[in-house]
Design a protein around this motif. Sequence first.
Motif, short mmCIF file in Angstrom:
data_model
loop_
_atom_site.label_atom_id
_atom_site.label_comp_id
_atom_site.label_asym_id
_atom_site.label_seq_id
_atom_site.Cartn_x
_atom_site.Cartn_y
_atom_site.Cartn_z
N THR A 142 0.82 -1.21 0.00
CA THR A 142 0.00 0.00 0.00
C THR A 142 0.85 1.26 0.00
N LEU A 143 1.96 1.25 0.72
CA LEU A 143 2.83 2.42 0.76
C LEU A 143 3.47 2.67 -0.61
N HIS A 144 3.88 1.61 -1.29
CA HIS A 144 4.40 1.77 -2.64
C HIS A 144 3.37 2.44 -3.54
N LEU A 145 2.16 1.96 -3.47
CA LEU A 145 1.09 2.50 -4.32
C LEU A 145 0.79 3.95 -3.97
N GLN A 146 0.79 4.27 -2.69
CA GLN A 146 0.54 5.65 -2.28
C GLN A 146 1.64 6.58 -2.78
N ASN A 147 2.89 6.13 -2.69
CA ASN A 147 4.01 6.96 -3.17
C ASN A 147 3.94 7.16 -4.68
N LEU A 148 3.60 6.11 -5.41
CA LEU A 148 3.46 6.24 -6.86
C LEU A 148 2.31 7.18 -7.21
N LEU A 149 1.21 7.09 -6.46
CA LEU A 149 0.09 8.00 -6.69
C LEU A 149 0.50 9.43 -6.41
N THR A 150 1.25 9.66 -5.34
CA THR A 150 1.73 11.01 -5.02
C THR A 150 2.55 11.57 -6.17
N LEU A 151 3.45 10.77 -6.72
CA LEU A 151 4.27 11.23 -7.84
C LEU A 151 3.42 11.49 -9.07
N SER A 152 2.45 10.64 -9.33
CA SER A 152 1.56 10.86 -10.47
C SER A 152 0.79 12.16 -10.31
N GLN A 153 0.29 12.41 -9.12
CA GLN A 153 -0.46 13.64 -8.87
C GLN A 153 0.43 14.88 -8.97
N ALA A 154 1.75 14.70 -8.72
CA ALA A 154 2.69 15.81 -8.84
C ALA A 154 3.14 16.05 -10.27
N GLY A 155 2.74 15.14 -11.18
CA GLY A 155 3.06 15.35 -12.59
C GLY A 155 3.94 14.30 -13.22
N ALA A 156 4.43 13.34 -12.45
CA ALA A 156 5.29 12.31 -13.02
C ALA A 156 4.48 11.30 -13.82
N VAL A 157 5.12 10.67 -14.78
CA VAL A 157 4.55 9.55 -15.51
C VAL A 157 5.02 8.27 -14.84
N ILE A 158 4.09 7.40 -14.48
CA ILE A 158 4.43 6.11 -13.88
C ILE A 158 4.35 5.07 -14.98
N LEU A 159 5.51 4.52 -15.36
CA LEU A 159 5.60 3.61 -16.49
C LEU A 159 6.27 2.31 -16.02
N PRO A 160 5.48 1.40 -15.45
CA PRO A 160 6.08 0.18 -14.91
C PRO A 160 6.76 -0.66 -16.00
N ALA A 161 7.76 -1.41 -15.59
CA ALA A 161 8.47 -2.29 -16.52
C ALA A 161 7.61 -3.52 -16.79
N MET A 162 6.60 -3.33 -17.64
CA MET A 162 5.65 -4.39 -17.97
C MET A 162 5.64 -4.59 -19.49
N PRO A 163 6.45 -5.49 -20.01
CA PRO A 163 6.47 -5.72 -21.46
C PRO A 163 5.19 -6.37 -21.95
N ALA A 164 4.84 -6.08 -23.19
CA ALA A 164 3.68 -6.71 -23.82
C ALA A 164 4.12 -7.93 -24.62
N PHE A 165 3.16 -8.78 -24.96
CA PHE A 165 3.47 -10.03 -25.66
C PHE A 165 2.74 -10.17 -26.98
N TYR A 166 1.94 -9.17 -27.38
CA TYR A 166 1.20 -9.28 -28.63
C TYR A 166 2.09 -9.28 -29.86
#
Length: 201
Positions: A142-166
């Motif tokens: 939950t703390l990780h998610l809250q910190n990521l949300l804080t950064l998103s609300q401050a203007g950062a782009v949250i781009l997790p290292a999630m490759p696609a497979f299509y």
Amino acid sequence: MKHVAVAITGASGAVYGLRLVDELLKQRCRVSLLVSGAGRQVLALEQQLDWSDDGAELEQQARRYFHADPALLHCYAEQDFTAPVASGSAAADAMVVIPASMGSVGRIACALSSNLIERVADVMLKERRPLIMVPRETPLNTLHLQNLLTLSQAGAVILPAMPAFYSQPQSMDDLVDFVVGKVLDSLGISHALFTRWGEDS
């Protein structure tokens, strides 16, 4: 010529940061490379790179590794607050923290600026310039998610290292290139690192 600060922190996935720097240099972007102490440990463990904590020596090591034009690649020590990128008056055009450890995410979200990476990220946010965070952690508490949300609300782009497979990736390089390509998309830099949805492979 775009100037991008790239920070490699202590999460697994240092290859993402290396691949991004390599591609930015190929595109003739100017890169300020920042590596945390934990990031250097991960580089040694995952990539067998024994890089120095001294900014000048790190710069020479990185330039040799990337075969970089010295005018395009600069490196700074973790505590070098005299680095140009530490000031809003000489800020990079954008910053990517790749991979972003949850410790770095939390400290940047709190605006602690306890090292150069955190200070440069703070400069990006205060100057309203692109800050792209590429977290590589699972599961997230939950703390990780809250910190990521804080950064998103401050203007950062949250781009997790999630490759696609299509696109039917055939190698680890394909998976890495997909994530790095998404970062380049967010930076507005053209590339051909992956096949886009609906395109012929």
